[in-house]
Enzyme design. Structure first.
Site, PDB file in Angstrom:
ATOM      1  N   GLU A  21       1.412  -0.174  -5.398  1.00 42.83           N
ATOM      2  CA  GLU A  21       0.165   0.717  -5.720  1.00 42.83           C
ATOM      3  C   GLU A  21       1.497   1.951  -5.338  1.00 42.83           C
ATOM      4  O   GLU A  21       1.980   2.457  -4.114  1.00 42.83           O
ATOM      5  CB  GLU A  21      -1.170   1.639  -3.890  1.00 42.83           C
ATOM      6  CG  GLU A  21      -1.246   1.489  -4.660  1.00 42.83           C
ATOM      7  CD  GLU A  21      -2.293   2.867  -3.148  1.00 42.83           C
ATOM      8  OE1 GLU A  21      -3.311   3.051  -3.351  1.00 42.83           O
ATOM      9  OE2 GLU A  21      -1.817   2.768  -2.093  1.00 42.83           O
ATOM     10  N   ASP A  54       0.652  -1.258  -0.296  1.00 47.83           N
ATOM     11  CA  ASP A  54      -0.221  -0.194  -0.445  1.00 47.83           C
ATOM     12  C   ASP A  54       0.536   1.328   0.400  1.00 47.83           C
ATOM     13  O   ASP A  54       2.082   1.478   1.125  1.00 47.83           O
ATOM     14  CB  ASP A  54      -0.674   0.258   1.470  1.00 47.83           C
ATOM     15  CG  ASP A  54      -1.595   1.508   1.338  1.00 47.83           C
ATOM     16  OD1 ASP A  54      -2.794   1.483   0.580  1.00 47.83           O
ATOM     17  OD2 ASP A  54      -1.276   2.467   2.497  1.00 47.83           O
TER      18      ASP A  54
END
Length: 568
Positions: A284, A215
């Site tokens: 990401e 993330d």
């Protein structure tokens, strides 16, 4: 690591196929909203385990689970308070082991979210760090003195609104948070922090996970000199990471994210994951340079295996724009060693693709699936994409997302794509809560977000009985794709831009497949470039709304028509 957290022996390893990720299709599950096994209104790990057969039948390679770790849930799991345990609302470590074991039996790989750039302010690391300026973890987070006038040390902004600096009265200093104030940023310039995070990642790899979704991985480093970001002024359109209505998008984020040091940490992560057969990492990468930054983070085979950005998570659904995104990455990473993409057109952070791109037009939904799954690289499908779920309309009083509550009404947050998954149209909560535990309850709790009435007609139970439903289109497309070496392993060459038509050729071992799409709601004609001729349509692909002229040099597209053809 406590005794209760020591991992038990992993199940037998998944058969090795170390490059599965290059063409892999990953199905993202948002645990809170997938399946509730105990009737408390929140999805959980046993619920997901019960639905793994459905995921396997879809034909994907892996399932990615959004965070299920211990957390105060201020950002619904993306604020971790214990990296090595399951939050009780989702189950136990044994529940996770059972999930992994069943997934393996079904031939599914398991990927998990790793939220490394920040944690919860309730994590023991931060509690100790904020207690004084001299404790052993005093430098584990990003602390800075106030300016002489008491203001924060610089102009950095939080993605979720306001300054990214929060005053702490214990240390009489500011700490950095790129998201919520309850999500302090870890100090990656401290080697001890890096090692602690690597140890937590190893814990899950030892438990048998096959992959990691990292993330906001480009947020993990900051400029140690704390230099101000340059301003850009208000953008005309959303640049990708944040909507244009959010002041965050009014800065060029050169000092608070995407710092060069991040690549060195990713090399350490890669060295760790390379010790585990089949393990992979997808990052990401939220940056305005989009696919260029993805290429940088995935180059040379020693950092991320693959990455995605927000370039295809915008409102732009037209041939020129999508072609430009593909072309940008092709030029930055012309060969696999220069970078690898995981193509995402939907996820838990953006408006659902059926609304954002397709406008709930079934033809456009089918085209979007065919386009995504024919690109060179891996693909990530978000739960409900295969059903064509539209964005849910969530009233302000029902909002849970702190981002949406802050930015309302111009930006309504992320709850509209996170509502409970519709399993059964005949049940009150569309089958979101089910199982033996639920049946024993006198009264089950309301789902954590309202079930969308617009999803009832699109429930799994309705689509299973309709051979023309989008669900079957996805199943067929995924099965067909596996038998097309050009799509699984081939190079990609874009054809010249031609109005509303996006076209490219996938080539492998002498075979060439044309992939062409009319990304518009009007009929169009497309002439193949000189020297290209269609030998035959791949009609079993499920692509519809297009036909080739007898000589195979011209194509007529209906609105949102798609075509796969073998070239002579």
């Amino acid at each position: 690591m406590s005794k209760k957290q020591q991992p038990k022996a992993s199940p037998d390893p998944v058969p090795t196929s170390t490059d599965w990720w290059r063409s892999g299709v990953i199905y993202q599950v948002y645990p809170r909203s997938y399946a509730d096994s105990n009737g408390d209104g929140i999805g959980d790990l046993p619920g997901i385990t019960r639905k793994l057969d459905y995921i396997a039948r879809l034909g994907v390679d892996a399932v990615w689970l959004s965070p299920f770790f211990k957390s105060p849930m201020k950002d619904f799991g993306y604020d971790v308070s214990d990296y090595c345990d399951v939050d009780p609302m989702f189950g136990t470590l044994d529940d996770f082991r059972e999930l992994v074991a069943k997934a393996r039996k079904l031939g599914l790989k398991v990927m998990i979210d790793q939220v490394l750039s920040h944690c919860s302010d309730q994590h023991p690391w931060f509690i100790e760090s904020r207690s004084s300026r001299t404790n052993p973890k005093a430098d584990w987070f990003v602390w800075a003195d106030a300016k002489p006038d008491g203001n924060p040390p610089n102009n950095w902004l939080s993605v979720f609104g306001g300054s990214s600096w929060q005053w702490d009265t214990r240390r009489r200093q500011y700490y950095l948070h790129n998201f919520l104030t309850s999500q302090p940023d870890l100090n990656f310039h401290n080697p001890e922090v890096q090692q602690a995070l690597l140890d937590s990642v190893k814990f899950w790899l030892d438990l048998g996970v096959n992959g990691l979704r990292l993330d906001a991985i480009n947020f993990c480093y900051h400029d140690e000199k704390l230099r101000n970001n340059p301003g850009t002024g208000e953008p005309e359109a959303s640049p990708g990471t944040a909507p244009s209505t959010n002041p965050y998008s009014w800065q060029k984020h050169v000092y608070d994210r995407s710092r060069p040091d991040a690549l060195k940490f990713l090399q350490r992560m890669r060295a760790l994951t390379d010790q585990y057969p089949d393990a992979t990492m997808v990052g990401e990468v939220g940056d305005e340079s989009g696919m260029l930054m993805v290429a940088k983070y995935t180059a040379d085979g020693d950092k991320l295996h693959m990455g995605y950005c927000f370039d295809l998570l915008t409102e732009d659904f037209n041939a020129p724009y999508i072609r430009s995104v593909i072309d940008k990455f092709q030029k930055a990473a012309p060969t696999p060693d220069k970078g690898w993409a995981c193509w995402a057109i939907s996820n838990h952070d953006v408006k659902r693709v059926a609304t954002r791109w397709a406008g709930q037009d079934p033809r456009a939904e089918r085209l979007a699936a065919a386009l995504q799954l024919s690109l060179r690289g891996a693909s990530c499908i978000y739960q409900g994409d295969e059903l064509g779920l539209p964005e849910a309309d969530v009233a302000f009083e029902d909002l849970q997302d702190p981002y949406g509550i802050t930015m309302w009404p111009e930006f309504k947050g992320r709850d509209g794509c996170r509502t409970p998954f519709p399993w059964d149209a005949d049940k009150d909560d569309l089958g979101f809560s089910g199982g033996k535990k639920v049946r024993k309850l006198k009264k089950k709790a309301k789902p954590w977000l309202p079930v969308s009435p617009a999803h009832r007609a699109l429930a799994v139970s309705e689509q299973e009985d309709d051979p023309d439903a989008l669900l079957h289109h996805y199943r067929h497309l995924l099965k067909w794709r596996r038998n097309q070496p050009e799509l699984m392993q081939g190079e990609l060459a874009l054809l010249p831009a031609d109005g509303a038509v996006l076209a490219y050729v996938r080539e492998h071992a002498g075979g060439r497949v044309l992939c062409a799409f009319n990304i518009s709601d009007k009929p169009v004609k497309f002439a193949l470039p000189q020297g290209l001729k269609i030998a035959g349509l791949l009609e079993d692909s499920g692509a519809t709304g297009a036909k080739a002229a007898p000589k195979g040099e011209k194509i007529s597209f209906e609105p949102y028509g798609a075509l796969f053809a073998r070239l002579a």
